[in-house]
Design an enzyme around this catalytic site. Structure first.
Site, PDB file in Angstrom:
ATOM      1  N   ARG A 216       5.492 -20.184   6.211  1.00 62.86           N
ATOM      2  CA  ARG A 216       6.057 -21.001   5.117  1.00 62.86           C
ATOM      3  C   ARG A 216       6.277 -22.434   5.592  1.00 62.86           C
ATOM      4  NH1 ARG A 216       8.680 -15.869   3.504  1.00 62.86           N
ATOM      5  NH2 ARG A 216      10.252 -16.115   5.130  1.00 62.86           N
ATOM      6  N   PHE A 232       0.345 -13.923  -5.178  1.00 64.20           N
ATOM      7  CA  PHE A 232       1.245 -12.850  -4.722  1.00 64.20           C
ATOM      8  C   PHE A 232       2.556 -13.484  -4.233  1.00 64.20           C
ATOM      9  CE2 PHE A 232      -3.186 -11.767  -3.706  1.00 64.20           C
ATOM     10  CZ  PHE A 232      -3.374 -10.620  -4.454  1.00 64.20           C
ATOM     11  N   ASP A 254       2.419 -13.668  -9.689  1.00 64.58           N
ATOM     12  CA  ASP A 254       2.796 -12.330  -9.238  1.00 64.58           C
ATOM     13  C   ASP A 254       2.840 -11.429 -10.464  1.00 64.58           C
ATOM     14  OD1 ASP A 254       4.239 -11.303  -6.386  1.00 64.58           O
ATOM     15  OD2 ASP A 254       4.562 -10.011  -8.127  1.00 64.58           O
ATOM     16  N   CYS A 344      -1.393  -7.976   5.828  1.00 64.37           N
ATOM     17  CA  CYS A 344      -0.296  -7.275   6.521  1.00 64.37           C
ATOM     18  C   CYS A 344      -0.651  -5.802   6.695  1.00 64.37           C
ATOM     19  CB  CYS A 344       1.021  -7.452   5.786  1.00 64.37           C
ATOM     20  SG  CYS A 344       1.014  -6.810   4.119  1.00 64.37           S
TER      21      CYS A 344
HETATM   22  N1  SAH Z   1       4.141 -13.927  -0.263  1.00 59.53           N
HETATM   23  C1  SAH Z   1       5.394 -13.244  -0.503  1.00 59.53           C
HETATM   24  C2  SAH Z   1       5.295 -11.749  -0.252  1.00 59.53           C
HETATM   25  C3  SAH Z   1       4.189 -11.061  -1.004  1.00 59.53           C
HETATM   26  S1  SAH Z   1       4.469  -9.349  -1.268  1.00 59.53           S
HETATM   27  C4  SAH Z   1       6.498 -13.903   0.311  1.00 59.53           C
HETATM   28  O1  SAH Z   1       6.223 -14.690   1.236  1.00 59.53           O
HETATM   29  O2  SAH Z   1       7.673 -13.645   0.053  1.00 59.53           O
HETATM   30  C5  SAH Z   1       3.191  -8.927  -2.350  1.00 59.53           C
HETATM   31  C6  SAH Z   1       3.440  -9.279  -3.794  1.00 59.53           C
HETATM   32  O3  SAH Z   1       2.225  -9.048  -4.486  1.00 59.53           O
HETATM   33  C7  SAH Z   1       4.487  -8.438  -4.527  1.00 59.53           C
HETATM   34  O4  SAH Z   1       5.469  -9.301  -5.049  1.00 59.53           O
HETATM   35  C8  SAH Z   1       3.714  -7.744  -5.666  1.00 59.53           C
HETATM   36  O5  SAH Z   1       4.459  -7.720  -6.878  1.00 59.53           O
HETATM   37  C9  SAH Z   1       2.517  -8.629  -5.812  1.00 59.53           C
HETATM   38  N2  SAH Z   1       1.279  -8.013  -6.330  1.00 59.53           N
HETATM   39  C10 SAH Z   1       0.682  -6.869  -5.925  1.00 59.53           C
HETATM   40  N3  SAH Z   1      -0.504  -6.698  -6.543  1.00 59.53           N
HETATM   41  C11 SAH Z   1      -0.671  -7.768  -7.365  1.00 59.53           C
HETATM   42  C12 SAH Z   1      -1.712  -8.193  -8.245  1.00 59.53           C
HETATM   43  N4  SAH Z   1      -2.835  -7.476  -8.395  1.00 59.53           N
HETATM   44  N5  SAH Z   1      -1.550  -9.355  -8.918  1.00 59.53           N
HETATM   45  C13 SAH Z   1      -0.421 -10.087  -8.746  1.00 59.53           C
HETATM   46  N6  SAH Z   1       0.580  -9.744  -7.912  1.00 59.53           N
HETATM   47  C14 SAH Z   1       0.468  -8.610  -7.233  1.00 59.53           C
END
Ligand code: SAH
Length: 400
Positions: A216, A232, A254, A344
């Site tokens: 970040r 995401f 998301d 991850c």
């Molecule tokens: N980048 C974030 C963590 C990501 S966790 C951070 O730094 O805090 C993964 C996220 O992907 C989750 O919030 C989940 O709701 C979302 N997600 C999963 N599949 C998805 C899709 N097909 N389209 C959009 N969001 C999705």
């Protein structure tokens, strides 16, 4: 004392100090009947010829039948060991983690606690949040909690043992207060000058993706004046970092509406201009295609998807999904634009991930160069003999 004797030849991985003993490696189990069924009982592990190998936590119903506490014959598994290791873990973080009060205090095997995660949010008035993912740490829960309180000076400890891996250990899912106060719905933390509200009780993992802190910050440092797309976005981790770093605009996607609601509150918490940010409740795969068809382009894109592969069997399918979003991400970049892309999935190695990205660039007909290889922060160490501990990997790329 419970004693595990391995089959001939099965001592090799323990001699290399890999900390897991699989059920298939065990020749026989000896001890009192009550010990043989006791999750978390300490077992002495020996080779077929009777050579001492380790002391380990026994887990009667798991395929990982025992996890090593110590390879040192002279080190007993007792309260002193728990205290010593918690102290070492907390002391190391105090010295090495800067500019945040969201810290991973204990990261499983690398801190000598197989299957334990402990995260600390909000300092002494905040909360330590624990996840007990194996029978061994479950059996020592009270001692671990006491040691965490003593070492952090934070009296509030909350349990988030609602990870599905507990089922494989024959443990039920548990959530609730272990010590001190019940957390409120949002615990404020400040990371590199950005405020985030962490939902300890129902957020992902223990509430926040602490592991992405350095990444970040990297996005913050490259966001000035740029049009950013954060895919995401969850509760807006990278989005807020980009806004703090002076991004011209940030679109965040998301499919979880409740996470987006927290993200918007996080934005208000920081007083950022709402006009710079858009939050889209949508599917990333579809939306990236739509954006491409519409001819939209960005200067900085973040792809931080959920774990696409939870096991080695899922690697091929996951690889296709990673390739798909990265191909689209690269095509959506302006010239010289930056892509921060992550996986991850523990089952996808850093090497394989880089190959997948290379394939995506070829198919996207885009030239890209790697500026940096990325990983989790310094509070997520990995032991050299336990590759399973390395799960988060990423690349910072530039379209050229
Ligand atoms: N980048 C974030 C963590 C990501 S966790 C951070 O730094 O805090 C993964 C996220 O992907 C989750 O919030 C989940 O709701 C979302 N997600 C999963 N599949 C998805 C899709 N097909 N389209 C959009 N969001 C999705």
């Amino acid at each position: 004392m419970l004693t595990i004797t391995l089959k001939p030849g099965k001592e090799k991985s323990l001699l290399r100090r890999h900390p897991w003993i699989f059920a298939t490696a065990i020749d026989r189990l000896e001890g009192k009947p009550e010990e043989k069924n006791k999750p978390g009982a300490t077992a002495l592990v020996q080779s077929s010829s009777g050579q001492f190998l380790a002391r380990a936590a026994f887990s009667p119903s798991s395929q990982i039948r025992a996890r090593v506490w110590t390879f040192n014959e002279n080190e007993p598994v007792d309260h002193a060991l728990i205290k010593r290791r918690v102290k070492a873990a907390v002391t190391y973080r105090a010295a090495s983690v800067k500019d945040t009060d969201a810290i991973r205090l204990i990261f499983g095997e690398a801190d000598g606690f197989p299957g334990l995660v402990a995260d600390w949010y909000g300092g002494k008035q905040g909360y330590v949040v624990c996840q007990f993912q194996s029978a061994g740490v479950e059996a020592w829960k009270v001692a671990i909690v006491q040691a965490l309180i003593a070492e952090t000076g934070c009296p509030n400890v909350y349990e988030r043992s609602d990870a599905s891996v507990r089922e494989r250990e024959g443990l039920p899912q548990v959530v609730g207060v272990l010590a001190g106060d019940e957390p409120s719905d949002e615990t404020p933390v400040t990371e590199n000058g950005v405020r985030y509200a962490v939902d300890i009780k129902t957020g992902h993992k223990t509430g926040f993706y602490i592991d992405q802190r350095d990444n970040r910050k990297l996005v913050m440092d490259h966001a000035q004046g740029r049009d950013v797309l954060n895919c995401f976005c969850y509760t807006g981790g990278f989005s807020l970092a980009a806004l703090k770093g002076g991004a011209a605009s940030v679109i965040s996607i998301d499919s979880a509406g409740d996470a987006l609601a927290v993200a918007k509150r996080n934005m208000a918490l920081n007083g950022f201009d709402e006009a710079r940010a858009q939050w889209w409740d949508a599917d990333v795969f579809k939306t990236l295609r739509t954006l491409r068809e519409e001819g939209k382009r960005f200067d900085l894109i973040v792809l931080d998807p959920p774990k696409f592969a939870s096991s080695p069997q899922q690697v091929d399918r996951a690889a296709r999904a990673y390739k798909d979003i990265n191909l689209l991400g690269l095509q959506l970049l302006r010239e010289n634009g930056l892509l921060f892309t992550y996986s991850c999935s523990g089952a996808i190695s850093a090497d394989l991930f880089q190959k997948i990205i290379a394939g995506a660039a070829t198919d996207a007909k885009v030239d890209a160069r790697i500026l940096r290889r990325l990983s989790a922060g310094i509070d997520h160490p990995m032991t050299t003999n336990f590759p399973e501990g390395e799960y988060l990997k990423g690349l910072m790329l530039q379209r050229i």
